[in-house]
Design an enzyme around this catalytic site. Sequence first.
Site, PDB file in Angstrom:
ATOM      1  N   ARG A  55     -20.297   3.844   6.462  1.00 36.15           N
ATOM      2  CA  ARG A  55     -21.205   4.593   4.939  1.00 36.15           C
ATOM      3  C   ARG A  55     -22.130   4.660   5.326  1.00 36.15           C
ATOM      4  NH1 ARG A  55     -20.876   1.393  -0.947  1.00 36.15           N
ATOM      5  NH2 ARG A  55     -22.026  -0.025   0.194  1.00 36.15           N
ATOM      6  N   ASP A  58     -27.541  -5.524  -4.571  1.00 35.41           N
ATOM      7  CA  ASP A  58     -27.884  -4.837  -3.229  1.00 35.41           C
ATOM      8  C   ASP A  58     -28.146  -3.235  -4.741  1.00 35.41           C
ATOM      9  OD1 ASP A  58     -25.357  -3.323  -4.658  1.00 35.41           O
ATOM     10  OD2 ASP A  58     -24.382  -2.965  -2.714  1.00 35.41           O
TER      11      ASP A  58
END
EC number: 2.3.3.9
Length: 540
Positions: free
Chosen positions: A163, A445
């Site tokens: 990613r 996160d």
Amino acid sequence: MAARGVQILGAVPAQYADVLSPQVQQFVAHLHRCFNKQRKALLEARNVRQKEIDAGKLPDFLPETKWIREDPTWRAAPPAPGLQDRRVEITGPVDRKMVINALNSGASTFMADFEDSNAPTWENCLSGQANLRDAIHRRIDYTAPNGKYYKLNEGKVATLLVRPRGWHMEEKHFLIDGEPCSASIFDFAIYFYHNAREAVKMGSGPYFYLPKMESHLEARLWNDVFNLAQDLTGVPRGTIRGTVLIETILAAFEMEEIIYELREHSSGLNCGRWDYIFSFIKRLRNHPKFVLPERSEVTMTTPFMDAYVRLLIKTCHKRGVHAMGGMAAHIPIKNNVKANEAAMAKVRADKLREVQAGHDGTWVAHPDLVKIAKEIFDKHMPQPNQLFVRREDVHVVGADLLSLKGIAVNISEKGIRTNIEIALLYMESWLRGVGCVPIHNLMEDAATAEISRSQLWQWVRHRAVASNGKAITPEWVDQLLDEEVAAIQKRLGDAAFEKSKFSLAKKQLASTIRGGDYSDFLTTLCYDSIVTLKAPAAKL
């Protein structure tokens, strides 16, 4: 040597010099020069769309692309090698130990993350690329400070997906013609250049997760990048595959169009649930009717979340691609058996809901959860995927994707304090270069920190009333912020607090929770604080 027009403003240790060879630099620069103008135009289009939403033009399905949605004949590419069965995907940052453990975890795939679980320091970005290159070439190992040795399993390991950072991010350590490189292109191009052919040779391919997109035109840009990258290197078109995270409210209205734009390279969509909640708050933040209750009460059964999941599964299977489930934030609790059992029960219930809804796989953030998720998917999905589950029972209209029907706006003082604490703890860690943080037995996160600070902003902006009867004002939030920081300082002690980044985290958090100025992303708000520039050098 530096490539033409390239300036590297970050120190490049000798062990990473070949990551940024002149040939790699030139490849990155070529892609950036071709596409950065369009990237900037698409980012400006986001700003224009925000003004329209603020003025009352709420999101809806696009009339100009109705033909794509109504054409029953087109399909995306069939699943690529290594991506037919994706029942359990583990995700995490690109540090060396994590890469080895994730690939060895027994998961079907591993999404190595340069984005929300990675604080993009220059060191993290370079070392992450070196780690992934070593992993693809099967030469990665690691010795921990305690002497424990890690290496890849001899046999099968998880299929690797990467990613890159989103279109909104820039890499300020790497200038092209005097301007910062697109962080998306930087992350993608370096990985692709070093690893595409080897990945194919190993039986998979250069596979990516694409984050934070807000329109099918942003997906079109990725498709153009993919095509040029393949053409420049002689890799056949269609070798690259990209799974798009539907993690913005605007992208939810363009899911079929996004698959269509990437159809030669598409490997499906993913329910990026935490960023999706963040985006819902962010894009609708100036409308009081969209004020959300505290985070713990916004679940996958909340009407707008339930509609989004059902539509995603139907859309993906209609076009022949995978519909991936989201992340359960719970992680194992090692020192409390009862609490761990309760947490794991929530994980099982979440994964059971996903597989029964028709998802083709799910996400976990910890190796110990792979077995739990796999057992559930193995039981209820004995075949590689559920692409045949068409969900023709699903009929979602635009209003469903915005619905808060039956949701009470419950906000406790504890909920306010929890948001402040999570945002502070995460931002402080991020500013130290750590982007994936266990807090209160949940894996946090950037997405979950974004929910926390955006809810605070929204509550203050609309003077929401807490359950104790108090209006949530800037002054009260400032008071609670001071108290939470004082509690952290007391817990750490003065010496440790002074060495920490909490004072900076407090300053930056305070700037974006008072209901006035709003930063689109914490990562862009804080990025300059982790940039470490040196004078331009002609040689690496």
